[in-house]
Design an enzyme around this catalytic site. Structure first.
Site, PDB file in Angstrom:
ATOM      1  N   GLU A  43       0.532  10.947  -5.517  1.00  0.00           N
ATOM      2  CA  GLU A  43      -0.239   9.713  -5.614  1.00  0.00           C
ATOM      3  C   GLU A  43      -1.555   9.804  -4.856  1.00  0.00           C
ATOM      4  OE1 GLU A  43       0.306   4.910  -4.779  1.00  0.00           O
ATOM      5  OE2 GLU A  43       1.413   6.354  -3.553  1.00  0.00           O
ATOM      6  N   GLU A  87       3.907  -3.230  -5.623  1.00  0.00           N
ATOM      7  CA  GLU A  87       3.758  -2.783  -4.245  1.00  0.00           C
ATOM      8  C   GLU A  87       2.657  -3.598  -3.579  1.00  0.00           C
ATOM      9  OE1 GLU A  87       4.008   1.515  -2.089  1.00  0.00           O
ATOM     10  OE2 GLU A  87       2.214   1.168  -3.289  1.00  0.00           O
TER      11      GLU A  87
END
Length: 260
Positions: A143, A240
Site C-alpha cells: 500500500e 478505514e
C-alpha cells in the site's frame, strides 16, 4: 454494488475491541478488517466472526515495533529473518480467520541506506511473502501511504507500487488502493482506479483531509463507488476512517448508499 468492510481499528472505538464485531454486524456490515490481530488468539477472533456472521476481509502482517514507531519491516535491510517469521505468523492467523488478503507494510526509509538498496530488499521480501502465501490462496498487498500521516514511509505512489508488482510478477501480489492516501499524494483518483484496476487487490476509503466519514471533504465518493462498480471490482471496500462522533451515528452515508 460495492461491499463495505468495517475497519475495527478505527471504527467502533467506543467499544472494547472484541465487542466491535457485534457492533459492526448490528449496523449491517458483513465483513471487517483491522490493523493487527496478534493481541488475541486466532480462535477467539474466529469465534467473534462466526457469532456475528462476518467475514475477515484483511489484516496486516506484523509491522516490527509499532510502539517504537516502526511501520513495517519489509524494506528494512538486516531484518530479513524477522520478516520471514512475521509472514509465517500472519499466515498462521489467516488460515484460522479465513481472509485471503494480507497487507505487508513497507516500512520507513532507512537512514543512510540508498533507496535502490532498500528497494532491492523490499522486492526480495515481497517475493518471499507471495511465494509463502501462494499455497494458501492468499494475495499479498502493498500500500502506498502518504507521508503526512506516516512521515518517511517508503512507498507513496500508486505507479511505484504497480511497477513493483509487475517487476516481481507474482499473480498473488497486488496493490491496496487507499483513496484517502492517493488523494493526498497524487489526486486524480478515478483516473488511477481506471488505469490500475487490474493490479488492485483491495480498496479503502476515508474522507479527505481529516480522515473522517466518506461524506465530507475533497472526494465525491458516490461517483467513485459508481466508478469502482463499473470497473467490475468484486472485493471488499475497507472503511478505514475515524468517525467524527459515534460510529453508528456517522453511518448515514452508508445507509443512503445501500438504499439506492
Amino acid at each position: 454494488m460495492p461491499r463495505f468492510a468495517a475497519n475495527l481499528s478505527m471504527m467502533y472505538n467506543e467499544h472494547a475491541f472484541l465487542d466491535r464485531f457485534a457492533a459492526a454486524a448490528n449496523d449491517g456490515f458483513r465483513a471487517v478488517e483491522y490493523l493487527f490481530p496478534y493481541d488475541f488468539p486466532a480462535g477467539e477472533l474466529k469465534s467473534r466472526l462466526d457469532a456475528n456472521g462476518l467475514q475477515q476481509a484483511l489484516f496486516n502482517a506484523p509491522p516490527g515495533d509499532w510502539a517504537a514507531g516502526e511501520r513495517g519491516i519489509a524494506s528494512l535491510p538486516g531484518r530479513e529473518d524477522e520478516f520471514r517469521r512475521s509472514i509465517d505468523t500472519a499466515l498462521d492467523y489467516a488460515r484460522v480467520l479465513g481472509n485471503d488478503k494480507l497487507h505487508v507494510m513497507a516500512g520507513l526509509a532507512a537512514p543512510g541506506v540508498p533507496r535502490e538498496q532498500q528497494r532491492a530488499v523490499y522486492l526480495r521480501n515481497l517475493e518471499y511473502a507471495a511465494r509463502a502465501a501462494q499455497g494458501d490462496g492468499i494475495t499479498v498487498l502493498i500500500e502506498p501511504i502518504n507521508t503526512r500521516d506516516i512521515p518517511g514511509f517508503f512507498l507513496n505512489r500508486q505507479d511505484d507500487a504497480q511497477a513493483i508488482c509487475r517487476e516481481i510478477g507474482a499473480s498473488n501480489l497486488k496493490v491496496q488502493f487507499d483513496c484517502y492516501h492517493c488523494q493526498i499524494v497524487e489526486g486524480d483518483v478515478a483516473t488511477k482506479l481506471r488505469r490500475d484496476m487490474a493490479g488492485i487487490g483491495h480498496i479503502q476509503i476515508a474522507g479527505v483531509p481529516e480522515r473522517h466519514e466518506p461524506d465530507i471533504g475533497e472526494l465525491n465518493y458516490p461517483y467513485l463507488f459508481e466508478t469502482i462498480d463499473a470497473l467490475g471490482y468484486q472485493g471488499w471496500i475497507g472503511c478505514e476512517y475515524r468517525p467524527r462522533a459515534g460510529t453508528t451515528h456517522g453511518l448515514g452515508w452508508l445507509r443512503a448508499w445501500l438504499q439506492r
